[in-house]
Design a protein around this motif. Structure first.
Motif, mmCIF file in Angstrom:
data_model
loop_
_atom_site.group_PDB
_atom_site.id
_atom_site.type_symbol
_atom_site.label_atom_id
_atom_site.label_comp_id
_atom_site.label_asym_id
_atom_site.label_seq_id
_atom_site.Cartn_x
_atom_site.Cartn_y
_atom_site.Cartn_z
ATOM 1 N N ASP A 103 0.848 -1.186 0.000
ATOM 2 C CA ASP A 103 0.000 0.000 0.000
ATOM 3 C C ASP A 103 0.884 1.236 0.000
ATOM 4 O OD1 ASP A 103 -2.752 1.304 0.567
ATOM 5 O OD2 ASP A 103 -1.475 2.082 2.163
ATOM 6 N N GLU A 104 0.562 2.194 -0.859
ATOM 7 C CA GLU A 104 1.409 3.387 -0.983
ATOM 8 C C GLU A 104 1.507 4.153 0.328
ATOM 9 O OE1 GLU A 104 1.730 7.490 -3.617
ATOM 10 O OE2 GLU A 104 0.777 5.711 -4.479
ATOM 11 N N LYS A 105 0.416 4.210 1.085
ATOM 12 C CA LYS A 105 0.444 4.922 2.366
ATOM 13 C C LYS A 105 1.364 4.214 3.354
ATOM 14 C CE LYS A 105 -4.101 7.134 2.038
ATOM 15 N NZ LYS A 105 -5.459 7.245 2.642
ATOM 16 N N ALA A 106 1.351 2.880 3.331
ATOM 17 C CA ALA A 106 2.236 2.111 4.215
ATOM 18 C C ALA A 106 3.693 2.352 3.844
ATOM 19 C CB ALA A 106 1.902 0.627 4.141
ATOM 20 N N LEU A 107 3.982 2.380 2.539
ATOM 21 C CA LEU A 107 5.339 2.657 2.085
ATOM 22 C C LEU A 107 5.766 4.053 2.508
ATOM 23 C CD1 LEU A 107 7.888 1.988 0.458
ATOM 24 C CD2 LEU A 107 6.692 2.795 -1.593
ATOM 25 N N GLN A 108 4.869 5.005 2.365
ATOM 26 C CA GLN A 108 5.176 6.378 2.759
ATOM 27 C C GLN A 108 5.502 6.463 4.250
ATOM 28 O OE1 GLN A 108 2.162 9.131 1.460
ATOM 29 N NE2 GLN A 108 3.694 10.710 1.087
ATOM 30 N N ARG A 109 4.741 5.716 5.065
ATOM 31 C CA ARG A 109 5.012 5.711 6.510
ATOM 32 C C ARG A 109 6.381 5.106 6.799
ATOM 33 N NH1 ARG A 109 -0.575 4.300 6.843
ATOM 34 N NH2 ARG A 109 -0.038 2.080 6.953
ATOM 35 N N SER A 110 6.740 4.051 6.059
ATOM 36 C CA SER A 110 8.041 3.421 6.256
ATOM 37 C C SER A 110 9.183 4.369 5.885
ATOM 38 C CB SER A 110 8.140 2.142 5.419
ATOM 39 O OG SER A 110 7.214 1.184 5.853
ATOM 40 N N LEU A 111 9.034 5.051 4.779
ATOM 41 C CA LEU A 111 10.062 6.013 4.357
ATOM 42 C C LEU A 111 10.179 7.157 5.357
ATOM 43 C CD1 LEU A 111 9.285 6.141 0.522
ATOM 44 C CD2 LEU A 111 11.245 5.030 1.626
ATOM 45 N N GLN A 112 9.052 7.596 5.882
ATOM 46 C CA GLN A 112 9.064 8.661 6.878
ATOM 47 C C GLN A 112 9.734 8.174 8.162
ATOM 48 O OE1 GLN A 112 8.299 11.805 6.340
ATOM 49 N NE2 GLN A 112 8.913 12.318 8.446
#
Length: 259
Positions: A103-112
């Protein structure tokens, strides 16, 4: 920020690259690799990236094999379709673990999460220094003692034999089987791979010396300096095959032994 994607499905790799750049346009995906062999070769020959996005199941084995062959100097976000590798992932350089489909939101949280962790260690003129500090901090995060195995029930003929962990000198693989060697020099077959054992044994007591053996600190009788900065170990009970620690793992082993 420089990122490497390790993924054996070409379409999934392209999709992940697009998703990463959608999350942050400043991220440079340096290369995409599809195997353990290619990843080891690339990481040995090039400067460590800021972050690795690493699938667990690769075309020639599990990506955990990369950590057994070389010292990985970058934090990792693991991606996988399976959830049973979570504990093993967090035993290495993992800062997160994403289940496919990603999920793109999950990836974004991981990168953050990665960016926030990196901020804790500041920035220096030598970017690799701050990355190394971050990786060291990740490695120092251990599972609670209660998560480690204290005993195994092993089959010997028609019997089941309980073996306490403190009675085990080392675990070793031979001809596609995994064995336990006890202090009284008995050997038992165990229904775990060394990769599986590595994530359920207390790392303060057991060390993955190489792809063939996980040993207890008390089993190390002598340590010899060897060619090309490797270490040669004499164990008790003695092993049939010689046991070596690679140059990449020798520093970690020496610290583990108390140097």
């Amino acid at each position: 920020m420089k990122v490497i994607i390790i993924e054996d499905e070409a379409l999934a790799a392209r999709q992940l690259k697009a998703m990463v750049q959608e999350c942050d346009e400043s991220i440079e995906v340096v290369t995409m690799l599809d195997s353990v062999e290619a990843s080891v070769a690339w990481l040995q020959a090039n400067e460590s990236p800021d972050l690795l996005l690493m699938d667990i199941e690769l075309v020639d084995g599990q990506s955990f094999e990369i950590f057994n062959q070389i010292e990985v100097k970058s934090p990792v976000i693991f991606t996988t379709a399976y959830n049973e590798y979570a504990i093993q992932a967090f035993r290495v350089n993992s800062i997160d673990y994403l289940l496919k489909p990603i999920d793109e939101k999950a990836l974004q949280r991981s990168l953050q999460k990665f960016k926030e962790l990196k901020k804790l260690y500041g920035t220096t003129s030598d970017n690799s220094l701050s990355i190394n500090e971050l990786v060291n901090a990740i490695k120092q995060t251990k599972l609670p003692q209660t998560d480690y195995r204290e005993r195994f029930l092993l089959k010997q003929g028609s019997r089941l034999v309980p073996i306490a962990v403190e009675d085990i000198a080392y675990f070793y693989s031979q001809e596609r089987l995994t064995f336990v060697k006890t202090w009284d020099e008995r050997s038992y077959v165990i229904d775990y791979t060394l990769d599986e054992l590595e994530c359920i044994l207390n790392p303060s007591c057991f060390f993955r010396a190489n792809r063939q053996i996980i040993l207890c600190a008390k089993a190390v009788d002598k340590v010899h300096l060897h060619f090309n900065s490797r270490l040669k170990l004499d164990l008790k009970p003695a092993t049939v095959e010689e046991v070596f620690i690679s140059r990449d793992k020798s520093g970690e082993f020496r610290l583990w032994m108390g140097e």
